[in-house]
Design a protein around this motif. Structure first.
Motif, PDB file in Angstrom:
ATOM      1  N   ILE A  89      41.187  32.213  44.994  1.00 44.28           N
ATOM      2  CA  ILE A  89      41.642  31.263  44.531  1.00 44.28           C
ATOM      3  C   ILE A  89      40.544  29.995  45.498  1.00 44.28           C
ATOM      4  CG2 ILE A  89      43.911  31.366  44.186  1.00 44.28           C
ATOM      5  CD1 ILE A  89      45.159  30.084  45.837  1.00 44.28           C
ATOM      6  N   ALA A  90      40.118  29.733  46.084  1.00 45.87           N
ATOM      7  CA  ALA A  90      39.097  29.074  46.594  1.00 45.87           C
ATOM      8  C   ALA A  90      37.565  29.012  45.871  1.00 45.87           C
ATOM      9  CB  ALA A  90      38.903  29.096  48.176  1.00 45.87           C
ATOM     10  N   GLY A  91      37.382  29.944  45.101  1.00 46.65           N
ATOM     11  CA  GLY A  91      36.305  30.113  44.353  1.00 46.65           C
ATOM     12  C   GLY A  91      37.070  29.595  42.856  1.00 46.65           C
ATOM     13  N   ALA A  92      38.390  29.529  42.333  1.00 48.77           N
ATOM     14  CA  ALA A  92      38.902  29.301  41.413  1.00 48.77           C
ATOM     15  C   ALA A  92      38.011  27.558  41.626  1.00 48.77           C
ATOM     16  CB  ALA A  92      39.397  29.529  40.466  1.00 48.77           C
ATOM     17  N   LEU A  93      39.042  27.161  42.511  1.00 51.35           N
ATOM     18  CA  LEU A  93      38.994  25.295  42.686  1.00 51.35           C
ATOM     19  C   LEU A  93      37.983  24.960  42.910  1.00 51.35           C
ATOM     20  CD1 LEU A  93      41.606  25.539  45.586  1.00 51.35           C
ATOM     21  CD2 LEU A  93      42.313  24.584  42.859  1.00 51.35           C
ATOM     22  N   LEU A  94      36.976  25.893  43.494  1.00 52.77           N
ATOM     23  CA  LEU A  94      35.342  25.630  43.494  1.00 52.77           C
ATOM     24  C   LEU A  94      34.633  24.921  42.210  1.00 52.77           C
ATOM     25  CD1 LEU A  94      33.289  27.105  47.071  1.00 52.77           C
ATOM     26  CD2 LEU A  94      33.640  24.643  46.730  1.00 52.77           C
ATOM     27  N   GLY A  95      35.199  26.112  40.987  1.00 53.76           N
ATOM     28  CA  GLY A  95      34.498  26.422  40.170  1.00 53.76           C
ATOM     29  C   GLY A  95      35.031  25.108  39.042  1.00 53.76           C
ATOM     30  N   GLN A  96      36.199  25.007  39.208  1.00 50.09           N
ATOM     31  CA  GLN A  96      36.916  23.928  38.590  1.00 50.09           C
ATOM     32  C   GLN A  96      37.528  24.773  36.833  1.00 50.09           C
ATOM     33  OE1 GLN A  96      33.714  20.512  38.715  1.00 50.09           O
ATOM     34  NE2 GLN A  96      35.781  19.410  39.668  1.00 50.09           N
ATOM     35  N   ALA A  97      37.767  25.682  37.923  1.00 47.39           N
ATOM     36  CA  ALA A  97      38.588  26.494  36.256  1.00 47.39           C
ATOM     37  C   ALA A  97      39.383  26.044  35.437  1.00 47.39           C
ATOM     38  CB  ALA A  97      38.541  27.439  37.449  1.00 47.39           C
ATOM     39  N   THR A  98      39.361  26.308  34.585  1.00 49.76           N
ATOM     40  CA  THR A  98      40.473  26.167  33.844  1.00 49.76           C
ATOM     41  C   THR A  98      41.392  27.116  34.232  1.00 49.76           C
ATOM     42  OG1 THR A  98      40.634  28.299  32.293  1.00 49.76           O
ATOM     43  CG2 THR A  98      38.893  26.664  31.661  1.00 49.76           C
ATOM     44  N   GLN A  99      43.184  26.712  33.783  1.00 53.39           N
ATOM     45  CA  GLN A  99      44.380  26.784  33.788  1.00 53.39           C
ATOM     46  C   GLN A  99      44.594  28.388  33.899  1.00 53.39           C
ATOM     47  OE1 GLN A  99      47.293  24.542  31.970  1.00 53.39           O
ATOM     48  NE2 GLN A  99      49.236  26.017  33.949  1.00 53.39           N
ATOM     49  N   LYS A 100      43.961  29.016  32.638  1.00 52.92           N
ATOM     50  CA  LYS A 100      44.396  30.376  32.749  1.00 52.92           C
ATOM     51  C   LYS A 100      42.983  30.960  33.363  1.00 52.92           C
ATOM     52  CE  LYS A 100      43.298  34.216  28.556  1.00 52.92           C
ATOM     53  NZ  LYS A 100      42.714  33.273  27.129  1.00 52.92           N
ATOM     54  N   GLU A 101      41.971  30.443  33.467  1.00 49.52           N
ATOM     55  CA  GLU A 101      40.893  30.858  34.755  1.00 49.52           C
ATOM     56  C   GLU A 101      41.919  31.290  35.786  1.00 49.52           C
ATOM     57  OE1 GLU A 101      36.818  30.073  32.104  1.00 49.52           O
ATOM     58  OE2 GLU A 101      37.657  28.928  33.773  1.00 49.52           O
ATOM     59  N   TYR A 102      42.229  30.094  36.640  1.00 51.59           N
ATOM     60  CA  TYR A 102      42.970  30.002  37.202  1.00 51.59           C
ATOM     61  C   TYR A 102      44.270  31.023  38.141  1.00 51.59           C
ATOM     62  CZ  TYR A 102      44.927  28.372  41.850  1.00 51.59           C
ATOM     63  OH  TYR A 102      45.619  28.136  43.311  1.00 51.59           O
ATOM     64  N   LYS A 103      45.188  31.242  36.855  1.00 52.37           N
ATOM     65  CA  LYS A 103      45.904  31.569  37.112  1.00 52.37           C
ATOM     66  C   LYS A 103      45.882  33.337  37.264  1.00 52.37           C
ATOM     67  CE  LYS A 103      50.762  33.742  34.463  1.00 52.37           C
ATOM     68  NZ  LYS A 103      50.209  34.549  34.749  1.00 52.37           N
ATOM     69  N   ALA A 104      44.307  33.796  35.840  1.00 51.19           N
ATOM     70  CA  ALA A 104      44.269  35.514  36.386  1.00 51.19           C
ATOM     71  C   ALA A 104      43.402  35.385  37.924  1.00 51.19           C
ATOM     72  CB  ALA A 104      42.319  35.538  35.087  1.00 51.19           C
ATOM     73  N   LEU A 105      42.390  34.338  38.729  1.00 50.65           N
ATOM     74  CA  LEU A 105      41.594  34.636  39.204  1.00 50.65           C
ATOM     75  C   LEU A 105      43.414  34.943  40.490  1.00 50.65           C
ATOM     76  CD1 LEU A 105      38.457  33.161  39.664  1.00 50.65           C
ATOM     77  CD2 LEU A 105      39.376  35.598  40.132  1.00 50.65           C
ATOM     78  N   ASP A 106      44.555  34.253  40.282  1.00 47.00           N
ATOM     79  CA  ASP A 106      45.094  34.077  41.504  1.00 47.00           C
ATOM     80  C   ASP A 106      46.492  35.320  40.766  1.00 47.00           C
ATOM     81  OD1 ASP A 106      47.452  33.392  43.401  1.00 47.00           O
ATOM     82  OD2 ASP A 106      48.527  32.354  41.319  1.00 47.00           O
ATOM     83  N   ASP A 107      46.523  35.774  39.895  1.00 48.41           N
ATOM     84  CA  ASP A 107      47.372  37.477  39.981  1.00 48.41           C
ATOM     85  C   ASP A 107      46.782  38.636  40.671  1.00 48.41           C
ATOM     86  OD1 ASP A 107      49.197  36.081  37.898  1.00 48.41           O
ATOM     87  OD2 ASP A 107      48.088  36.836  36.029  1.00 48.41           O
ATOM     88  N   TYR A 108      45.345  38.418  40.207  1.00 44.68           N
ATOM     89  CA  TYR A 108      44.311  39.311  40.693  1.00 44.68           C
ATOM     90  C   TYR A 108      44.473  39.090  42.614  1.00 44.68           C
ATOM     91  CZ  TYR A 108      39.817  41.079  43.106  1.00 44.68           C
ATOM     92  OH  TYR A 108      38.663  41.771  43.785  1.00 44.68           O
ATOM     93  N   GLY A 109      44.077  38.225  42.898  1.00 49.22           N
ATOM     94  CA  GLY A 109      44.129  38.210  44.611  1.00 49.22           C
ATOM     95  C   GLY A 109      45.765  38.372  44.985  1.00 49.22           C
ATOM     96  N   ARG A 110      46.876  37.990  44.338  1.00 52.04           N
ATOM     97  CA  ARG A 110      48.349  38.392  44.465  1.00 52.04           C
ATOM     98  C   ARG A 110      48.109  40.077  45.209  1.00 52.04           C
ATOM     99  NH1 ARG A 110      52.491  35.075  44.730  1.00 52.04           N
ATOM    100  NH2 ARG A 110      51.230  32.552  44.130  1.00 52.04           N
ATOM    101  N   ALA A 111      47.943  40.451  44.105  1.00 57.24           N
ATOM    102  CA  ALA A 111      47.793  42.407  43.396  1.00 57.24           C
ATOM    103  C   ALA A 111      46.665  43.119  44.939  1.00 57.24           C
ATOM    104  CB  ALA A 111      47.289  43.107  42.859  1.00 57.24           C
TER     105      ALA A 111
END
Length: 308
Positions: free
Chosen positions: A204-226
């Motif tokens: 999620i740090a990469g998503a925050l650095l990249g100022q991801a959209t909500q959908k992109e952030y959730k996708a990476l968050d789901d990936y990170g949890r798995a």
């Protein structure tokens, strides 16, 4: 559907990030880098270097770098965040190895810090690495937008602290019966906090650095949890099936401490199936990124198949 990053390409990128992270940490921990008015006790600095330099796959910084790369973030920015995360990880290993915790004598193929020095030095080195992480993650060169730096810092504190790694360690110790609690252990919850939270932060740090959209952030968050859960199950399997020489730490430690793990709950075959299911979930989570997610897909496979 992309065929994914090759094994050779993935290994090369992982090794390069490990080298780059080592260089950043070496610079950060070099004499003279901090302002002159800040005292740098040599014994403490030596202990911090002993436990943070010269070892480890640097998977967590790698996740920061590769998740940020999805959004075209400059590598140098991501490496600084990865170095902060690695400071947290190394501090946690120092403290986990102490006699009051897991009481380990071996880490990364050499004596743990408290064995190489003493308990007090190990405790203070861990404390220093923890606080250094927040010095690093708030630096201006990480991102020009102070709000992004604030979000990175807040997320790191939450993943490392009460509701993350530290809280998970407390639940893990309780599961060993340390505090007289003999109730059932929620292994998934413990490991989502203790191990999974820092791995999730890497993503999620990469998503925050990249100022991801909500959908992109959730996708990476789901990936990170798995990914985080798969990593811990793979670790549990290695503790049962691995050997100390390959692991760089004692094998069979979980059984010796009477820990409840995914393997004790699911059995070896059940644990392997769970890993496979989690990797499939991680892969599916990255679908919105197309080929840009290939290296992260390879990281999930690496976690599932690793031997140390």
């Amino acid at each position: 559907m992309s065929t994914g990053a090759s094994t050779k390409d993935f290994a090369s990128r992982l090794d390069q990030t490990a080298d780059d992270t080592e260089a950043v940490l070496t610079k950060v921990l070099a004499d003279g880098v901090l302002p002159d008015e800040i005292a740098r006790p040599k014994r403490l600095m030596d202990a911090m270097r002993y436990s943070s330099l010269g070892g480890g796959k640097r998977l967590r910084p790698f996740l920061v770098v590769e998740s940020a790369a999805v959004f075209g973030v400059h590598r140098e920015q991501a490496l600084l965040v990865g170095a902060a995360l690695e400071c947290i990880h190394c501090y946690s290993l120092i403290h986990d190895d102490l006699p009051a915790m897991d009481n380990s004598d071996l880490r990364r193929g050499r004596p743990t810090l408290h064995k190489a020095t003493d308990d007090a030095t190990a405790i203070l080195a861990g404390d220093a690495l923890l606080t250094l992480a927040f010095d690093i993650v708030t630096r201006d060169e990480i991102h020009e937008d102070a709000t992004v730096r604030l979000l990175l810092t807040r997320a790191l504190a939450r993943c490392a602290g009460l509701g993350g790694m530290v809280g998970g360690q407390m639940l893990d110790l309780a599961g060993e019966g340390r505090f007289g609690d003999t109730g059932p252990v929620d292994v998934a919850r413990v490991q989502q906090m203790k191990t999974g939270a820092l791995l999730r932060y890497g993503v999620i740090a990469g998503a925050l650095l990249g100022q991801a959209t909500q959908k992109e952030y959730k996708a990476l968050d789901d990936y990170g949890r798995a990914l985080g859960e798969a990593f811990q199950i793979a670790d549990d399997l290695l503790d049962v099936e691995g050997d100390a020489a390959a692991l760089g730490k004692p094998a069979g430690a979980d059984a010796a401490l009477n820990k409840t793990t995914f393997v004790t709950q699911l059995g070896v075959e059940g644990a392997r199936k769970r890993v496979a299911d989690l990797i499939a979930t991680a892969d599916a989570s990255l679908s919105i990124f197309g080929a840009k997610g290939d290296v992260l897909r390879a990281a999930a496979r690496f976690v599932a198949e690793r031997k140390n």
